[in-house]
Design a protein around this motif. Structure first.
Motif, PDB file in Angstrom:
ATOM      1  N   THR A  49       0.832  -1.080  -0.014  1.00  0.00           N
ATOM      2  CA  THR A  49       0.208   0.144   0.142  1.00  0.00           C
ATOM      3  C   THR A  49       1.048   1.255  -0.145  1.00  0.00           C
ATOM      4  OG1 THR A  49       0.032  -0.014   2.693  1.00  0.00           O
ATOM      5  CG2 THR A  49      -1.714  -1.340   1.163  1.00  0.00           C
ATOM      6  N   ILE A  50       0.133   2.512  -0.126  1.00  0.00           N
ATOM      7  CA  ILE A  50       0.893   3.572  -0.037  1.00  0.00           C
ATOM      8  C   ILE A  50       1.418   3.812   1.353  1.00  0.00           C
ATOM      9  CG2 ILE A  50       0.600   6.041  -0.308  1.00  0.00           C
ATOM     10  CD1 ILE A  50       0.783   4.509  -2.988  1.00  0.00           C
TER      11      ILE A  50
ATOM     12  N   GLU B  14      -4.060  -1.546  -7.392  1.00  0.00           N
ATOM     13  CA  GLU B  14      -5.188  -0.885  -7.684  1.00  0.00           C
ATOM     14  C   GLU B  14      -5.038   0.635  -8.463  1.00  0.00           C
ATOM     15  OE1 GLU B  14      -6.929  -0.402  -3.908  1.00  0.00           O
ATOM     16  OE2 GLU B  14      -7.785  -2.484  -3.739  1.00  0.00           O
ATOM     17  N   ILE B  15      -3.764   0.905  -7.957  1.00  0.00           N
ATOM     18  CA  ILE B  15      -3.336   2.516  -8.442  1.00  0.00           C
ATOM     19  C   ILE B  15      -3.061   2.480  -9.924  1.00  0.00           C
ATOM     20  CG2 ILE B  15      -1.634   4.286  -8.530  1.00  0.00           C
ATOM     21  CD1 ILE B  15      -1.606   3.815  -5.453  1.00  0.00           C
TER      22      ILE B  15
ATOM     23  N   VAL C 107      -6.519   1.848 -12.142  1.00  0.00           N
ATOM     24  CA  VAL C 107      -7.333   2.545 -12.151  1.00  0.00           C
ATOM     25  C   VAL C 107      -6.648   3.820 -12.961  1.00  0.00           C
ATOM     26  CG1 VAL C 107      -8.290   4.740 -10.851  1.00  0.00           C
ATOM     27  CG2 VAL C 107      -8.417   2.257  -9.950  1.00  0.00           C
TER      28      VAL C 107
ATOM     29  N   LEU D  81      -2.782  10.200  -3.376  1.00  0.00           N
ATOM     30  CA  LEU D  81      -3.006   8.864  -2.909  1.00  0.00           C
ATOM     31  C   LEU D  81      -3.347   8.831  -1.399  1.00  0.00           C
ATOM     32  CD1 LEU D  81      -0.216   7.193  -5.086  1.00  0.00           C
ATOM     33  CD2 LEU D  81      -2.622   7.517  -5.892  1.00  0.00           C
ATOM     34  N   GLU D  82      -4.096   7.923  -1.091  1.00  0.00           N
ATOM     35  CA  GLU D  82      -4.324   7.665   0.212  1.00  0.00           C
ATOM     36  C   GLU D  82      -3.622   6.448   0.779  1.00  0.00           C
ATOM     37  OE1 GLU D  82      -6.322   9.481   2.120  1.00  0.00           O
ATOM     38  OE2 GLU D  82      -7.042  10.593   0.322  1.00  0.00           O
ATOM     39  N   HIS D  83      -3.357   6.176   1.905  1.00  0.00           N
ATOM     40  CA  HIS D  83      -2.526   5.341   2.688  1.00  0.00           C
ATOM     41  C   HIS D  83      -3.160   3.747   2.388  1.00  0.00           C
ATOM     42  CE1 HIS D  83      -0.533   7.869   5.914  1.00  0.00           C
ATOM     43  NE2 HIS D  83      -0.151   8.201   4.615  1.00  0.00           N
ATOM     44  N   TYR D  84      -4.406   3.573   2.283  1.00  0.00           N
ATOM     45  CA  TYR D  84      -4.913   2.438   1.943  1.00  0.00           C
ATOM     46  C   TYR D  84      -4.793   1.602   0.676  1.00  0.00           C
ATOM     47  CZ  TYR D  84      -8.892   5.022   0.287  1.00  0.00           C
ATOM     48  OH  TYR D  84     -10.029   5.607  -0.348  1.00  0.00           O
ATOM     49  N   GLN D  85      -4.807   2.573  -0.112  1.00  0.00           N
ATOM     50  CA  GLN D  85      -4.524   2.182  -1.831  1.00  0.00           C
ATOM     51  C   GLN D  85      -3.343   1.258  -2.165  1.00  0.00           C
ATOM     52  OE1 GLN D  85      -5.079   6.389  -3.273  1.00  0.00           O
ATOM     53  NE2 GLN D  85      -6.580   5.331  -4.654  1.00  0.00           N
ATOM     54  N   THR D  86      -3.549   0.278  -2.768  1.00  0.00           N
ATOM     55  CA  THR D  86      -2.459  -0.877  -3.124  1.00  0.00           C
ATOM     56  C   THR D  86      -1.977  -0.303  -4.441  1.00  0.00           C
ATOM     57  OG1 THR D  86      -4.032  -2.428  -4.286  1.00  0.00           O
ATOM     58  CG2 THR D  86      -3.764  -2.678  -1.722  1.00  0.00           C
TER      59      THR D  86
ATOM     60  N   HIS E 151      -3.252  12.679  -9.231  1.00  0.00           N
ATOM     61  CA  HIS E 151      -4.016  12.176  -7.695  1.00  0.00           C
ATOM     62  C   HIS E 151      -3.179  11.824  -6.647  1.00  0.00           C
ATOM     63  CE1 HIS E 151      -7.125  10.829 -10.696  1.00  0.00           C
ATOM     64  NE2 HIS E 151      -6.212  10.437 -11.456  1.00  0.00           N
TER      65      HIS E 151
END
Length: 289
Positions: free
Chosen positions: A226-227, A263-264, A267, A255-260, A253
């Motif tokens: 994750t981030i 996924e990034i 997307v 990015l948030e901490h929970y994003q893998t 964008h």
């Protein structure tokens, strides 16, 4: 009569003096021959190669060498122990234990001995096993190979794992000449490390304090990272102050901490990828009170 006796006495005296002088010369010759024989007998061991002379020359040729004299050449500078699976860096030819240098390259892409950059992104590609040096180490150090095999066997048995068999190079038929032996790569990237990222620094605001620049901006990680994991990596490598905030951006964008990372990439798409690398920009700001 006196003249006759005188004439007769001269040859007799001459012969006697000549015989005496010849006897004296013979005695001197005998003494010289005896002295020469004594000298030859005294030097026979060296000049004519007797047993004593041969033993001395053999001792000179077969001088025993203490293992301590060779120790600096067969020690790993990382663990300070004898080489195990001796592995050489092809860029600078410095040798280490395989496990030591692989562990070192998880944190740095430089040689531990001369600090040369081995490879910008994948230093493990530039190392090779040195089997000849390892054979020399096993011959010099008594029972080292047996102890290492026993420890490896016990390690796998305690964990219920199958003991790996030593890799045997298989000859591959060549079109010309003798068949060449092809060895497998020293290190293979695990399949779960499927994302390569490029970390680009975009600046820091005033008041963020002192920080070390990131030396290794190319990182290969799992797509499930994750981030938040990336931020922890940056904080540890740059020695950031806890009050310093790390903003990570991909494209436009934040990015948030929970994003893998997987996924990034899915997307945002190919616009976030450059030469097969997921490009992430990070900046440092002071956290608001």
């Amino acid at each position: 009569a006196p003249s006759c006796s005188g004439s007769r006495s001269l040859p007799f005296e001459f012969e006697r003096s000549r015989s005496e002088s010849s006897a004296d010369e013979d005695d001197e010759d005998d003494e010289e021959e005896e002295m020469e024989e004594e000298e030859l007998e005294g030097d026979s061991g060296v000049r004519f190669g007797t047993d004593d002379g041969e033993l001395e020359s053999d001792d000179d040729r077969e001088r025993m060498i203490n293992l301590a004299e060779l120790t600096p050449y067969i020690l790993c500078s990382i663990c300070k122990g004898y080489f195990i699976d001796a592995t050489t860096i092809t860029e600078c030819l410095h040798t280490f234990c395989k496990s030591c240098i692989v562990r070192h390259f998880y944190y740095s892409n430089r040689c531990p001995k001369c600090n040369i950059v081995v490879h910008q992104t994948q230093p493990l590609y530039n190392i090779r096993l040195d089997r000849q040096l390892q054979d020399i180490v096993y011959k010099l150090v008594v029972n080292l190979e047996e102890r290492e095999k026993k420890q490896m066997h016990d390690f796998y048995k305690e964990r219920g794992l199958e003991v790996p068999k030593p890799a045997v190079p298989q000859p591959v038929p060549a079109s010309r000449g003798r068949p060449r032996k092809v060895l497998g790569s020293v290190f293979r990237i695990p399949p779960e490390l499927d994302i390569s990222i490029l970390l680009e620094f975009i600046g820091a605001n005033e008041g963020t304090g002192n920080f070390k620049p990131l030396e290794k901006k190319f990182v290969r990680v799992s797509g499930e990272a994750t981030i938040g994991h990336v931020e922890k990596f940056l904080r540890r490598k740059m020695d950031l102050d806890p009050a310093c905030q790390v903003d990570i951006i991909c494209g436009d964008h934040l990015l948030e901490h929970y994003q893998t990372l997987r996924e990034i990439r899915q997307v945002i798409g190919e616009s976030a990828v450059q030469d097969g690398l997921l490009v992430l920009h990070y900046g440092l700001v002071v956290s608001p009170l």
